[in-house]
Design an enzyme around this catalytic site. Structure first.
Site, PDB file in Angstrom:
ATOM      1  N   HIS A   1     -14.131 -26.067 -21.560  1.00 50.45           N
ATOM      2  CA  HIS A   1     -15.083 -25.115 -22.140  1.00 50.45           C
ATOM      3  C   HIS A   1     -16.472 -25.719 -22.314  1.00 50.45           C
ATOM      4  CE1 HIS A   1     -15.949 -21.270 -23.546  1.00 50.45           C
ATOM      5  NE2 HIS A   1     -14.882 -21.034 -24.309  1.00 50.45           N
ATOM      6  N   ARG A   2     -16.602 -27.024 -22.207  1.00 50.34           N
ATOM      7  CA  ARG A   2     -17.930 -27.630 -22.248  1.00 50.34           C
ATOM      8  C   ARG A   2     -18.719 -27.317 -20.978  1.00 50.34           C
ATOM      9  NH1 ARG A   2     -16.205 -33.767 -23.100  1.00 50.34           N
ATOM     10  NH2 ARG A   2     -14.976 -33.085 -21.287  1.00 50.34           N
TER      11      ARG A   2
END
Length: 524
Positions: A497-498
């Site tokens: 998700h980064r």
């Protein structure tokens, strides 16, 4: 001189390795590039070849030990250390007990031995004793004219051989000049060679066979027992399943069939193979008796090699990269039809084609439309890769491996099919090299091969996405208002998700699903 071979760095910056199996023993002769030992690094199993030729003097590390790079593991004595005056392995040194123990040596033959010994003469002038180091050597290699021994007449018998086949003594030979010699030396000097030996062996076999046949006429015929066991009939299965069972060494008669008409399906075979890997002796032999001590009822497996590296990487990925997972059901009926057409195509003859091939091409196609899923996170920047090193997770006896296909975006569909097959076969055989495990950009795990619908896979470290491919099976599906049976699969994806936001991961998974629903889009 003695050469010491130390554990090398196989080129991947590894600091230690486990000694799995030695391929040589102390005293063995080795050549350059002959495999000495099999080691297991944190990434794969590697065979180390010998840089020296000679004799193994000492094995310094036992199997199962973990050693650091640079540690001496084996000593090899090179050819300079070979002992002088070694006996020729082809020289027997003595005659058989039932042969001619002593026979006069012809003068011509003795003179020939003196010449070939390199000493000028084999006897000293004082007592007729052999000089030290001047004993008879093996006959020099020379080519003789081939003759048919069986067609010779008495007049054509080789010189020095009587009609009965025994060596005839030379008339001018000295009575005391006799010595024992082996059959190899005797046949070589008389000129018979290997043809006579083969002829004698064949004649002996024919004689033994005829004697056995005559004896069988006098003996009563032994009737087979009335209660002879009837061989088991293997279960029905299609040719691909039978081929897979043969390669895996599985008897189809032991597999529980769930297919139509009692056929063993691929799913049945894989489920049986997975069960046998987990419990080799079967459930009846797995459980320990209640009365046994606790330490006897427990098995402890050392954590090292591939398993240790896998655990470290999974913990690092799970607790450093925030995972987000999404799922999508896909109608893969046209993918199954496309796979069937490819199998029947002459262009794909001899090439293994599976739905995984279409998924791999779909992932490559979708990554080009959503480049940020094919990226790596660093603390200062996101590195987007404009190439695809496609990783394929493979379960092996030593643990999970994820080798990758380098520059998969440049391969044709046929080339990609070949690369997938070679990659998985090499991984399962334990021959994956460390270089094949590095540099991956995006991975696929085919959990559907074991009948699993979907899952939440953990991202391979250094990557930003992984796709889980579930099993494909027929389910009721609504098509134009009608409920019809269709081939349905479920795709699961995990993303860092980064790097990948929710909308980007959804678009990527939707694009992969579109290709499985309509493979013709790959032609765009």
């Amino acid at each position: 001189m003695s050469q010491v071979f130390t554990l090398p760095d196989v080129g991947e910056g590894l600091t230690e390795a486990d000694i799995l199996a030695w391929k040589v023993s102390e005293g063995d002769q080795v050549t350059v590039n002959q495999v000495l030992v099999e080691i297991e690094t944190a990434k794969s199993v590697v065979e180390l070849p010998s840089p020296f030729a000679g004799t193994v003097q000492e094995i310094m590390v036992a199997e199962g030990e973990t050693v650091e790079v640079g540690t001496p593991i084996i000593a090899v004595a090179t050819s300079d250390d070979a002992p002088a005056g070694a006996t020729d392995p082809g020289y027997t040194g003595s005659a058989p007990e039932d042969g001619l123990a002593d026979e006069p040596v012809p003068e011509v033959q003795r003179a020939e031995e003196d010449i070939t010994s390199g000493s000028g003469t084999s006897l000293d002038s004082a007592g007729g004793k052999a000089l030290v180091g001047s004993g008879p050597k093996a006959d020099p290699v020379r080519r003789r004219r081939r003759t048919r021994v069986g067609m010779r007449t008495d007049a054509e018998a080789p010189q020095g051989l009587s009609q009965s086949g025994a060596a005839a003594p030379e008339t001018g030979a000295e009575p005391g000049a006799a010595r024992k010699q082996g059959w190899a030396d005797r046949l070589s000097r008389t000129g018979i060679g290997s043809a006579a030996v083969d002829l004698a062996e064949k004649a002996g076999k024919i004689r033994d066979r005829s004697e056995t046949w005559w004896k069988s006429l006098d003996e009563p015929t032994e009737q087979p027992p009335a209660t002879a066991s009837i061989p088991r009939r293997p279960n029905l299965a299609k040719p691909p399943v039978r081929k897979a069972a043969k390669e895996m060494g599985i008897d189809l008669a032991d597999v529980r069939a769930t297919g139509d008409g009692g056929q063993v399906t691929k799913r049945d075979l894989l489920a049986y193979a997975a069960h046998m890997r987990e419990v080799e002796g079967g459930p009846d032999t797995f459980w320990s008796a209640t009365a046994q001590p606790a330490d006897v009822r427990e098995e402890r497996i050392p954590v090292k090699g591939v398993r240790k590296a896998t655990a470290r990487n999974m913990v690092k990925s799970a607790f450093s990269a925030p995972h987000v997972s999404i799922f999508v059901d896909v109608d893969a009926t046209r993918t199954m039809e496309f796979v069937k057409r490819l199998k029947e195509s002459p262009h794909f003859e001899g090439v293994k084609v599976t739905p995984l091939l279409i998924l791999a091409r779909a992932v490559i196609w979708a990554a080009a439309r959503n480049p940020q899923v094919n990226a790596t996170w660093t603390d200062t920047e996101i590195v987007i890769k404009r190439y695809m090193n496609l990783g394929i997770a493979a379960a092996t006896p030593r643990g999970l491996l994820v080798p990758n296909i380098k520059d998969a975006q440049d391969l044709s569909l046929r080339e990609l099919a070949i690369a997938l097959h070679e990659l998985t076969q090499t991984a399962r055989a334990g021959r994956t090299q460390p270089g094949d495990m590095q540099g991956g950009t995006l991975s696929i795990t085919n959990i559907g091969a074991l009948g699993i619908d979907t899952g939440t896979p953990i991202i391979n470290p250094g990557e930003a996405a992984i796709v889980a491919f579930g099993t494909i099976k027929q389910k009721p599906w609504v098509v134009d208002g009608d409920v019809v049976p269709r081939w349905i699969t479920t795709l699961g994806g995990s993303f860092d998700h980064r790097v990948v936001d929710g909308d980007l991961s959804a678009r990527f998974m939707a694009d992969v699903a579109r290709i499985l629903e309509e493979p013709a889009l790959l032609l765009d």
